[in-house]
Design an enzyme around this catalytic site. Structure first.
Site, short mmCIF file in Angstrom:
data_model
loop_
_atom_site.label_atom_id
_atom_site.label_comp_id
_atom_site.label_asym_id
_atom_site.label_seq_id
_atom_site.Cartn_x
_atom_site.Cartn_y
_atom_site.Cartn_z
N ASP B 12 9.88 3.82 7.10
CA ASP B 12 8.50 3.97 7.12
C ASP B 12 7.98 4.21 8.55
O ASP B 12 8.32 3.49 9.69
CB ASP B 12 7.71 2.55 6.74
CG ASP B 12 6.33 2.35 6.52
OD1 ASP B 12 5.58 3.36 7.14
OD2 ASP B 12 5.79 1.31 6.12
N HIS B 14 4.47 4.38 9.45
CA HIS B 14 3.13 4.14 10.01
C HIS B 14 3.13 3.18 11.52
O HIS B 14 3.24 2.04 11.38
CB HIS B 14 2.57 3.38 8.97
CG HIS B 14 2.56 4.07 7.87
ND1 HIS B 14 3.29 3.95 6.66
CD2 HIS B 14 1.28 5.02 7.34
CE1 HIS B 14 2.93 5.19 5.92
NE2 HIS B 14 1.68 5.44 5.96
#
Lengths: 465, 134
Positions: B12, B14
């Protein structure tokens, strides 16, 4: 006229290099066999006599600067907490300071570990663990265990600074020679070698040099002695970066094959060359040195043999060579000098194995990682793909008639993305064995040292075009 | 000063929320060790051991948090971090599931507190202080 004498007190040879500052060049080199048992001054005097013979006259030297790797160099134990973090930081600091890391310990030290340290003839212990303000429990335990062991080996504490005074208290109470310095990893993943490196050099000067009898000569010259690998590291850095208007040769690696060890130095940040590669782990310094204690062509010939692939063994067998017995022979008889063509072929095979394995270990690793965007890679350590120059040194390479073949093993030839060794480089040979000397010269005249290296280090093949 | 390890787990990337958490917790007086995006369970644990952290705060936004977080508590115990406080928050499961069920599942996995999507970090600070002190 001003003459400088540069000296390397090695474990098998004492090497000299004379530089004339007016002529801006090396005027002569010499070497003499020296053993551990022998007084180090004998080897020095013999080498000096040989140098005078080569020069055809006796000359006086205005200054002498020396380095040493005598008696197997500086043997260290690196202790940290987590293997990928402070243990790795400790190891790198030791190697960066020119030492050989014989022992490595992580997490809590046990009595068994202490016994191993006692039985291993270690020169210095580097104890780290915890970021500043970080773990205290395990580091405190390690300080106590080391303190209670009452070792006669100097201990450098370069861990969590919250325990600096605790370390001081425990070590002084137990009569241990100790040094407290900056944390090797005061912040997570950030390597700080400076303080510990300087302390290692300070101990090296004080203790190792006098123990090995070099101080008797040192007094005569009164100039700082460095560990030989540190001198070589400084030379490589200078050659790579250049100085003022004199450009360097850019990103490079140096492979130094010896009888007992193989050293690899890389001068590059080693950033990834692909956009789908992410860096992971400890930051890498521009100047990095690693040393492989199991790779060499004499004492460590059997370790080098283990790394040889089946195909090479088969090819040698067809020529009538049994590499296993040949490696054993060299291990049992380290003074062995090759005479026949087959002897040279054996040394070539062993040297190739040393170069290939040591550069592979020095280079970083890529691991694939599956994501929703497809495959990406994690890179731990340095990518050597931007390296454009590969330099070879050490007797087994310098004296071989297969220099090119041996050195080519430092680069990757296949389209293997996991192989982070250099590709398409220029190959050079330090044929006069001057790198250590230029590292020493750079402490007083770096520009001259750089010019001499650029002139004397021989290009053998250019594969960059 | 208490240390908190933060980061985004798994594949991930983000990064924005991660920076906001870093900024806010630092301003609150915590020592924040940020392992950043694309971090494995081992990255969090190693950082927590070396930095002597009291808490690990895991973020996940891409929906695979449940897979990424499995076994985290067990690994912490195995690594000697028996008493570490574990928080997880973000978009931690696939699709729109009932949060009380999600919370129960993550607590079962050994997380001390579990936060639903769009929880501002400021609102979590009183709970952090209650769990590990200021």
């Amino acid at each position: 006229m001003q003459n400088i004498l540069l000296v390397d007190f090695g474990s098998t040879f004492t090497k000299l290099c004379a530089v004339d500052l007016e002529k801006q060049d090396i005027i002569g080199t010499s070497k003499s066999f020296s053993t551990v048992e022998q007084d180090i001054r004998d080897g020095f005097e013999n080498a000096l006599d040989e140098l005078y013979i080569k020069l055809g006259k006796k000359i006086t030297f205005d200054q002498m600067i020396a380095c040493s790797s005598a008696a197997g160099g500086l043997k260290m134990a690196a202790i940290g907490l987590v293997p990928e973090l402070t243990v790795e930081a400790s190891k790198r600091t030791c190697m960066g300071a020119g030492a050989k890391v014989d022992l490595v310990f992580s997490y809590k030290l046990t009595q068994e570990d202490i016994n191993i340290i006692k039985n291993n003839n270690i020169d210095i212990i580097l104890l780290s663990g915890g970021t500043d303000g970080g773990n205290t429990e395990m580091v405190q335990h390690n300080i106590e265990v080391l303190g209670n062991a009452k070792l006669t080996i100097p201990i450098i504490y370069a861990g969590n600074k919250a325990l600096d005074s605790y370390a001081e208290e425990i070590f002084s109470k137990n009569g241990i020679e100790y040094y407290i310095t900056e944390n090797v990893m005061s912040k997570l993943n950030i390597l700080n070698m400076k303080g510990a490196k300087e302390t290692i050099h300070q101990i090296f000067l004080k203790r190792i040099v006098s123990a090995k009898g070099i101080n008797k000569i040192e007094r005569k010259m009164g100039k700082v002695i460095l560990p030989t690998p540190e001198a070589v590291l400084r030379a490589c850095d200078l050659l790579s970066h250049g100085l003022l208007d004199e450009p360097g040769i850019g990103e490079l690696i140096l492979v130094d094959v010896g009888g007992a060890t193989t050293d690899v130095y890389s001068m590059t940040f080693g950033y990834p060359t692909r956009i789908d590669v992410m860096m992971k782990g400890l930051t890498e310094p521009y100047q990095k040195r690693t040393v492989e204690g199991d790779l060499g062509v004499r004492y460590s010939a059997e370790g080098a043999f283990k790394q040889v692939d089946e195909e090479t063994l088969l090819a040698l067998k067809q020529k009538g060579i049994n590499l296993k017995t040949e490696a054993r022979k060299r291990f049992l008889n380290p003074e062995f000098v090759p005479k026949t063509e087959l002897d040279y072929l054996v040394d070539k095979a062993l040297s190739e194995s040393c170069v290939e394995a040591s550069v592979k270990r020095h280079a970083g690793k890529l691991e694939p990682y599956y994501t929703s965007l497809g495959m990406v890679y994690y890179q731990t350590g340095k990518s050597l793909l931007r390296v454009t120059s590969i330099i070879g040194t050490g007797g087994p390479i310098i004296n071989s008639s297969y220099q090119k073949e041996i050195l080519m093993k430092a680069s990757s030839t296949y389209q293997d993305i996991f192989d982070l060794r250099p590709k398409n480089a220029s190959y050079y040979i330090d044929s006069d064995y001057i790198l250590y000397a230029m590292g020493l010269l750079s402490t007083i005249n770096p520009l001259l040292a750089l010019k001499i290296m650029k002139k004397r280090i021989k290009l053998i093949t250019d594969d960059t075009k | 000063m208490k240390t908190i390890v933060i980061g985004v787990i798994g594949a991930d990337v983000h990064a924005v929320g991660n920076k906001i958490i870093d900024y806010t917790l630092t301003k609150e007086g915590f020592n924040v060790v940020n392992v950043g995006v694309l971090s494995t369970q081992e990255d969090f644990i190693n950082a927590a051991i070396e930095s002597g952290a009291s808490m690990i705060l895991i973020s996940s936004l891409y929906g695979h948090g449940e897979l990424d977080c499995r076994g985290m508590r067990e690994k912490c115990i195995e690594s000697g971090l028996d008493n570490i406080i574990l928080y997880v928050g973000g978009n931690i499961v696939v699709g729109k599931q009932d949060f009380t069920e999600v919370e129960a599942r993550f607590k079962q996995m050994g997380f001390n507190r579990v936060f639903p999507p769009s929880t501002p970090i400021e609102t979590v600070i009183p709970q952090i202080k209650a769990d590990i002190g200021a």
